[in-house]
Write a protein that holds these residues in place. Structure first.
Motif, short mmCIF file in Angstrom:
data_model
loop_
_atom_site.label_atom_id
_atom_site.label_comp_id
_atom_site.label_asym_id
_atom_site.label_seq_id
_atom_site.Cartn_x
_atom_site.Cartn_y
_atom_site.Cartn_z
N ALA A 181 43.06 39.83 19.21
CA ALA A 181 42.63 40.40 20.49
C ALA A 181 41.34 41.18 20.33
CB ALA A 181 43.72 41.29 21.07
N MET A 182 41.27 41.98 19.29
CA MET A 182 40.07 42.77 19.06
C MET A 182 38.89 41.88 18.68
SD MET A 182 41.72 46.17 17.35
CE MET A 182 40.14 46.89 16.97
N GLN A 183 39.14 40.80 17.90
CA GLN A 183 38.07 39.89 17.54
C GLN A 183 37.50 39.22 18.78
OE1 GLN A 183 39.91 37.36 14.57
NE2 GLN A 183 38.67 38.29 12.97
N LEU A 184 38.36 38.82 19.70
CA LEU A 184 37.88 38.22 20.94
C LEU A 184 36.99 39.19 21.71
CD1 LEU A 184 41.03 36.34 22.28
CD2 LEU A 184 38.82 35.32 21.71
N ALA A 185 37.42 40.42 21.80
CA ALA A 185 36.64 41.42 22.54
C ALA A 185 35.30 41.69 21.84
CB ALA A 185 37.43 42.71 22.68
N ILE A 186 35.32 41.78 20.54
CA ILE A 186 34.09 42.02 19.79
C ILE A 186 33.15 40.83 19.94
CG2 ILE A 186 33.12 42.26 17.48
CD1 ILE A 186 35.66 43.96 16.84
N GLN A 187 33.70 39.62 19.83
CA GLN A 187 32.88 38.42 19.99
C GLN A 187 32.26 38.39 21.37
OE1 GLN A 187 33.53 35.34 21.85
NE2 GLN A 187 31.65 34.45 21.09
N ALA A 188 33.02 38.78 22.37
CA ALA A 188 32.50 38.79 23.74
C ALA A 188 31.34 39.79 23.87
CB ALA A 188 33.61 39.14 24.73
N ALA A 189 31.50 40.95 23.26
CA ALA A 189 30.45 41.96 23.34
C ALA A 189 29.20 41.49 22.60
CB ALA A 189 30.94 43.28 22.74
N ILE A 190 29.39 40.92 21.44
CA ILE A 190 28.27 40.48 20.63
C ILE A 190 27.55 39.31 21.31
CG2 ILE A 190 27.63 39.39 18.44
CD1 ILE A 190 29.92 41.04 17.17
N SER A 191 28.29 38.41 21.89
CA SER A 191 27.69 37.21 22.47
C SER A 191 27.10 37.46 23.85
CB SER A 191 28.74 36.11 22.58
OG SER A 191 29.67 36.42 23.61
N ASN A 192 27.24 38.67 24.34
CA ASN A 192 26.76 39.04 25.67
C ASN A 192 27.51 38.33 26.79
OD1 ASN A 192 24.85 40.97 25.01
ND2 ASN A 192 23.36 39.39 24.49
N ALA A 193 28.69 37.78 26.48
CA ALA A 193 29.50 37.20 27.54
C ALA A 193 29.92 38.31 28.50
CB ALA A 193 30.73 36.51 26.95
N PHE A 194 30.24 39.48 27.95
CA PHE A 194 30.58 40.64 28.75
C PHE A 194 29.54 41.71 28.47
CE2 PHE A 194 35.31 39.46 27.97
CZ PHE A 194 35.26 38.49 28.96
N LYS A 195 29.00 42.29 29.52
CA LYS A 195 28.01 43.35 29.35
C LYS A 195 28.54 44.69 29.84
CE LYS A 195 24.27 40.13 29.59
NZ LYS A 195 23.15 39.57 30.25
N THR A 196 29.67 44.66 30.52
CA THR A 196 30.23 45.87 31.10
C THR A 196 31.26 46.46 30.13
OG1 THR A 196 29.99 44.82 33.26
CG2 THR A 196 31.33 46.81 33.15
N PRO A 197 31.00 47.66 29.59
CA PRO A 197 31.92 48.24 28.61
C PRO A 197 33.36 48.36 29.10
CG PRO A 197 29.86 49.43 28.59
CD PRO A 197 29.80 48.47 29.75
N VAL A 202 34.96 46.36 31.08
CA VAL A 202 35.58 45.03 31.01
C VAL A 202 35.93 44.71 29.55
CG1 VAL A 202 35.24 42.56 31.43
CG2 VAL A 202 34.43 44.23 33.11
N ILE A 203 35.03 45.03 28.64
CA ILE A 203 35.30 44.80 27.21
C ILE A 203 36.55 45.57 26.80
CG2 ILE A 203 34.44 45.16 24.85
CD1 ILE A 203 31.58 44.86 26.06
N ASP A 204 36.62 46.83 27.21
CA ASP A 204 37.75 47.68 26.83
C ASP A 204 39.07 47.13 27.40
OD1 ASP A 204 38.93 50.00 25.65
OD2 ASP A 204 38.92 50.97 27.62
N LEU A 205 39.10 46.79 28.68
CA LEU A 205 40.33 46.27 29.30
C LEU A 205 40.71 44.93 28.71
CD1 LEU A 205 39.68 47.26 33.03
CD2 LEU A 205 41.28 48.34 31.43
N PHE A 206 39.72 44.11 28.38
CA PHE A 206 40.00 42.83 27.75
C PHE A 206 40.63 43.03 26.37
CE2 PHE A 206 38.71 39.26 25.04
CZ PHE A 206 39.32 38.22 25.73
N ALA A 207 40.07 43.95 25.60
CA ALA A 207 40.59 44.20 24.25
C ALA A 207 42.02 44.70 24.29
CB ALA A 207 39.71 45.22 23.53
#
Length: 190
Positions: free
Chosen positions: A76-92, A94-99
Motif C-alpha cells: 500500500a505504501m509503495q503504491l502511494a509512493i510510486q503515485a507521488a513520484i510519478s506525479n500521478a497524484f499531486k495533492t498531498p 489524496v496521497i495520504d488517503l490513498f496510502a
C-alpha cells in the motif's frame, strides 16, 4: 521470545509510516508555501522531498524482502509512493488517503471539492486535477465508479495517472511498481 519478531516488525512499520506521513505533510507545506517561495527554492524543496520518498521506497523494498508479515502494508505504501513520484497524484491529501486505503474518506474529499467549486473557492483547473486524482485513487483501491465518473476520468486523466492505474496489484506486490516508478523518475530527470 516468539513475539520478538512481531514486536520489531510493528515498531519498524510504525517508524516507516511516521516517516511517510511526515514527508506527505512536508509536501503539503511546500505546496502551501509555493507563492511565498521563488521557483528555485520551491523546486529544490519539492525535489528534496521526492528524493526522501525515494529513500523510504528503497527501505520498503528491503523490508519486503526480509519480513513477509509487512507485505500488505508495504504494498500500500509503495503504491502511494510510486503515485507521488510519478506525479500521478499531486495533492498531498489524496496521497495520504490513498496510502491509508480510505476510499470513503476520498469520496468525502470529492464532495468537499465539488462544494468548493460550486461556491467559487476553487479554480476549475484545481478542481479537475483533484477530482481526477480522487477518482483514480478510488478506482485503484477497488472502489466502484459510476459511468459518469469513469467517463470523467478517461476524459480528463493524465498519462501518468493512466500508467499508474495500469499497474495491477499483483505487479505492485513485486517489482512491477518499482520499475514503473524508476522509469518515470528517469524520464522526469531527462
Amino acid at each position: 521470545m516468539s513475539s520478538r519478531g512481531q514486536a520489531e516488525s510493528s515498531i519498524l512499520q510504525k517508524n516507516v509510516q511516521e516517516q511517510f506521513e511526515r514527508l506527505v505533510r512536508q509536501l503539503s507545506d511546500i505546496e502551501e508555501m509555493k507563492d511565498d517561495l521563488d521557483e528555485d527554492e520551491y523546486d529544490e524543496m519539492k525535489n528534496d522531498s521526492i528524493q526522501q520518498l525515494q529513500e523510504v521506497k528503497e527501505l520498503l523494498q528491503k523490508t519486503q524482502k526480509g519480513d513477509m508479515s509487512l507485505v500488505d502494508e508495504v504494498n500500500a505504501m509503495q503504491l502511494a509512493i510510486q503515485a507521488a513520484i510519478s506525479n500521478a497524484f499531486k495533492t498531498p491529501q489524496v496521497i495520504d488517503l490513498f496510502a491509508k486505503k480510505q476510499p470513503g474518506q476520498l469520496r468525502t474529499r470529492l464532495s468537499v471539492i465539488e462544494r468548493d467549486m460550486k461556491v467559487g473557492k476553487m479554480s476549475p483547473e484545481a478542481y479537475q486535477q483533484q477530482k481526477v486524482e480522487i477518482l483514480g485513487a478510488v478506482k485503484k483501491l477497488g472502489g466502484q465508479l459510476s459511468p459518469a465518473e469513469i467517463n470523467y476520468l478517461s476524459k480528463h486523466g493524465s498519462s501518468s495517472l493512466s500508467s499508474f492505474l495500469e499497474v495491477d496489484n499483483e505487479a505492485a506486490s513485486n517489482d512491477g511498481i518499482l520499475s514503473v516508478a524508476e522509469t518515470q523518475i528517469r524520464s522526469a530527470k531527462s
